[in-house]
Design a protein around this motif. Structure first.
Motif, mmCIF file in Angstrom:
data_model
loop_
_atom_site.group_PDB
_atom_site.id
_atom_site.type_symbol
_atom_site.label_atom_id
_atom_site.label_comp_id
_atom_site.label_asym_id
_atom_site.label_seq_id
_atom_site.Cartn_x
_atom_site.Cartn_y
_atom_site.Cartn_z
ATOM 1 N N ALA A 63 0.836 -1.207 0.000
ATOM 2 C CA ALA A 63 0.000 0.000 0.000
ATOM 3 C C ALA A 63 0.865 1.248 0.000
ATOM 4 O O ALA A 63 2.046 1.199 0.365
ATOM 5 C CB ALA A 63 -0.923 0.010 1.225
ATOM 6 N N GLY A 64 0.282 2.329 -0.416
ATOM 7 C CA GLY A 64 1.013 3.595 -0.430
ATOM 8 C C GLY A 64 0.047 4.759 -0.317
ATOM 9 O O GLY A 64 -1.169 4.590 -0.495
ATOM 10 N N GLU A 65 0.597 5.915 -0.006
ATOM 11 C CA GLU A 65 -0.262 7.099 0.147
ATOM 12 C C GLU A 65 0.459 8.344 -0.369
ATOM 13 O O GLU A 65 1.634 8.558 -0.089
ATOM 14 C CB GLU A 65 -0.630 7.303 1.626
ATOM 15 N N ALA B 237 6.686 15.114 -10.223
ATOM 16 C CA ALA B 237 7.991 15.790 -10.110
ATOM 17 C C ALA B 237 8.739 15.365 -8.843
ATOM 18 O O ALA B 237 9.912 15.659 -8.678
ATOM 19 C CB ALA B 237 7.785 17.297 -10.115
ATOM 20 N N SER B 238 8.045 14.692 -7.949
ATOM 21 C CA SER B 238 8.665 14.265 -6.691
ATOM 22 C C SER B 238 8.963 12.757 -6.748
ATOM 23 O O SER B 238 8.058 11.953 -7.022
ATOM 24 C CB SER B 238 7.712 14.573 -5.532
ATOM 25 N N PRO B 239 10.207 12.356 -6.498
ATOM 26 C CA PRO B 239 10.561 10.922 -6.633
ATOM 27 C C PRO B 239 9.686 9.985 -5.809
ATOM 28 O O PRO B 239 9.260 8.943 -6.316
ATOM 29 C CB PRO B 239 12.009 10.881 -6.143
ATOM 30 N N THR B 240 9.379 10.342 -4.563
ATOM 31 C CA THR B 240 8.631 9.411 -3.711
ATOM 32 C C THR B 240 7.168 9.277 -4.162
ATOM 33 O O THR B 240 6.587 8.191 -4.089
ATOM 34 C CB THR B 240 8.673 9.852 -2.235
ATOM 35 N N PRO C 176 10.948 0.985 2.038
ATOM 36 C CA PRO C 176 9.605 1.025 2.593
ATOM 37 C C PRO C 176 9.545 0.485 4.013
ATOM 38 O O PRO C 176 10.381 -0.326 4.410
ATOM 39 C CB PRO C 176 8.806 0.140 1.645
ATOM 40 N N THR C 177 8.558 0.940 4.746
ATOM 41 C CA THR C 177 8.345 0.466 6.101
ATOM 42 C C THR C 177 7.853 -0.982 6.042
ATOM 43 O O THR C 177 7.016 -1.310 5.221
ATOM 44 C CB THR C 177 7.260 1.306 6.787
ATOM 45 N N VAL C 178 8.380 -1.830 6.891
ATOM 46 C CA VAL C 178 7.957 -3.231 6.897
ATOM 47 C C VAL C 178 7.524 -3.615 8.308
ATOM 48 O O VAL C 178 8.214 -3.305 9.267
ATOM 49 C CB VAL C 178 9.118 -4.162 6.458
ATOM 50 N N ILE C 179 6.380 -4.234 8.416
ATOM 51 C CA ILE C 179 5.973 -4.719 9.740
ATOM 52 C C ILE C 179 5.773 -6.220 9.671
ATOM 53 O O ILE C 179 5.427 -6.756 8.628
ATOM 54 C CB ILE C 179 4.685 -4.039 10.273
ATOM 55 N N ALA D 68 5.229 4.314 1.051
ATOM 56 C CA ALA D 68 4.731 3.005 0.647
ATOM 57 C C ALA D 68 4.896 2.048 1.813
ATOM 58 O O ALA D 68 5.693 2.292 2.721
ATOM 59 C CB ALA D 68 5.515 2.507 -0.556
ATOM 60 N N PHE D 69 4.141 0.975 1.797
ATOM 61 C CA PHE D 69 4.133 0.047 2.920
ATOM 62 C C PHE D 69 3.981 -1.383 2.406
ATOM 63 O O PHE D 69 3.177 -1.654 1.530
ATOM 64 C CB PHE D 69 2.935 0.410 3.816
#
Lengths: 85, 308
Positions: free
Chosen positions: B124-126, B144-147, B206-209, B304-305
Motif C-alpha cells: 500500500a502507499g499514500e 515531479a517528486s521521486p517518492t 519502505p516500512t515493513v511490519i 509506501a508500505f
C-alpha cells in the motif's frame, strides 16, 4: 582598468550562475514550498557574502552599501516567505 | 514636488530615485509583513474568509494517474470503494486533529485507515496534496517528486482510492487530496514486492511490519467515523494569490526602476561597474521567477508500505 573590469565581470558571472542554479532548484522542488524557501534563503545568504567580498576587493565597501543589500535581501525573503509559507 | 525624482536618478548628484532608496525598501518590507500578519489575524477571527477554490475531481485524478502509468506500460488502477473510504477517513482525521502528514499526532497511520475500512492490503502507499486548484497541477507536482512518482508508477498496485475534501487546517480553509494505493493480492504472487524501483536511489526503503502485527492491526483496525464537516463557504480572499500578485508587482516594479536607473546613468556616462544594479536585479529576478512559477499547492513526501 582592464583587470578591474574583468574582476567585475567574473564576479557578476558567479552571482548569475548561483541565480540560475537556484531557479533550477526551485523548479525541481515544485510542490515543496519549504524546500524552495530553503533554496532561496541559501541564495540570499550567498548574495550577502558575495556583496561583502565584491565590495571589499572593489574598495567600495561602506555601511550604506551593505544596508542596501540587506534591505533588498530582506525584501526578497519577506515576499517569498509570505507567498511560500 | 518633483515627481521624476521618485522614478529616475537625480539630475546632478545621480543619486538613486526615491523609490529605490533604503526608506522605500523599508516601506515595501513593512507592507509585506503587515499583509502576512493580516492574513494570520483573519485566519483566527474568521477562517472562512481565507482559502482556495478548486475544481479537482476524483475521476480526473484517477484518469491522470492512469495516464502516467500508461506512459510506462503499466496497467491502469481500478477505483476501490474501501480505499476511497479510507482516504476520506484520513482526510477528515487531518481536519479533526489539525495536521498535514502521513502520521497523525495521535499515532494513526495511513495503514490504520485502510485496515479500518476493510482493505486488507499486502502492498500500500499514500500520496497527499493540499491547496491545489486543479487536478493537472496535483498529478504534475506528484510526478515531479521521486517518492510520489514511485507510488504512482508502482507496478505492484492494483487499486486506488481518492478523497478530495474541503476543511480547515491551521486556521485556513484548504482542499486536501488523499490518494491511496494498494493491492490485496496474496503475497505469494508478489515475489518482488519490496523491489519497486531500483533505479531511483533516493527512494527510502519502505516500512515493513511483521505479519503478526499486521494481523493484530487488522483485528483492532481503527474505525474512524466520518463526521460531516461544517459547511464551508466560498472563500472571499485567497491569501496565496493576493500575496503572489503584490509580490510580483513589487519585484517587477523595483527591477524596472533599477533598469531605468542603469540606462539613464549609462547615457549620462556616469555608470560605475561597482554599482549594485546587476546583483539586485539577479536576486529580484530569481524572486520573480519563483513567484511566476508558483502554484498554491503543497505535497507531502509519498510513502509506501509492505507486509513481510
Amino acid at each position: 582598468m582592464k583587470l578591474t573590469i574583468k574582476l567585475h565581470k567574473h564576479s557578476v558571472l558567479v552571482l548569475a550562475i548561483a541565480a540560475v542554479f537556484t531557479i533550477i532548484a526551485v523548479f525541481r522542488l515544485q510542490g515543496l514550498p519549504l524546500m524552495q524557501f530553503v533554496s532561496l534563503s541559501t541564495l540570499v545568504f550567498f548574495y550577502l557574502i558575495w556583496a561583502l567580498i565584491f565590495h571589499h576587493f572593489d574598495k567600495s565597501l561602506k555601511l550604506e552599501v551593505m544596508i542596501e543589500y540587506i534591505l533588498t535581501a530582506l525584501l526578497a525573503l519577506v515576499i517569498l516567505y509570505g507567498v511560500l509559507l | 514636488m518633483d515627481l521624476h525624482k521618485w522614478i529616475i536618478p537625480h539630475r546632478d548628484t545621480h543619486k538613486r530615485a526615491h523609490l529605490l532608496s533604503w526608506r522605500a525598501f523599508f516601506v515595501y518590507i513593512i507592507f509585506f509583513a503587515l499583509l502576512k500578519i493580516s492574513f494570520s489575524g483573519l485566519s483566527i477571527i474568521n477562517p472562512d474568509i481565507l482559502g482556495t477554490t478548486s475544481n479537482i475531481t476524483k475521476d480526473r485524478i484517477i484518469e491522470l494517474t492512469n495516464v502516467e502509468r500508461g506512459k510506462l506500460g503499466l496497467p491502469p488502477l481500478s477505483g476501490n470503494p474501501a480505499l476511497d473510504q479510507a482516504a476520506t477517513a484520513k482526510a477528515y482525521n487531518m481536519f479533526e486533529e489539525n495536521y498535514w502528514a502521513h502520521f497523525a499526532p495521535s499515532g494513526k497511520s495511513p495503514w490504520d485507515f485502510m485496515l479500518g475500512s476493510g482493505y486488507k492490503f499486502s502492498v500500500a502507499g499514500e500520496n497527499l496534496a493540499k491547496s491545489f486548484s486543479n487536478p493537472e497541477e496535483v498529478v504534475s507536482a506528484w510526478m515531479a517528486s521521486p517518492t510520489h512518482r514511485e507510488n504512482i508508477t508502482n507496478s505492484k498496485y492494483k487499486d486506488i482510492g481518492i478523497a478530495i475534501e474541503d476543511g480547515v487546517i491551521n486556521g485556513q480553509t484548504t482542499t486536501l487530496v488523499v490518494q491511496m494505493f494498494g493491492t490485496t493480492s496474496a503475497l505469494a504472487s508478489l515475489p518482488n514486492t519490496r523491489n519497486t524501483n531500483e533505479t531511483n536511489a533516493k527512494i527510502p526503503p519502505p516500512t515493513v511490519i511483521p505479519v503478526e502485527e499486521y494481523e493484530r492491526k487488522s483485528e483492532i483496525a481503527l474505525s474512524v467515523p466520518v463526521v460531516a464537516q461544517a459547511q464551508i463557504s466560498e472563500p472571499i480572499i485567497n491569501p496565496f494569490q493576493l500575496s503572489k500578485f503584490f509580490g510580483i508587482g513589487i519585484v517587477t516594479f523595483i527591477s524596472a526602476l533599477l533598469f531605468i536607473d542603469f540606462v539613464i546613468l549609462k547615457r549620462r556616462g556616469v555608470f560605475s561597474l561597482s554599482s549594485n544594479h546587476f546583483a539586485h536585479m539577479a536576486l529580484l529576478g530569481v524572486a520573480a521567477a519563483t513567484l511566476f512559477q508558483l502554484e498554491s499547492g503543497q505535497i507531502a513526501s509519498g510513502i509506501a508500505f509492505f507486509v513481510k
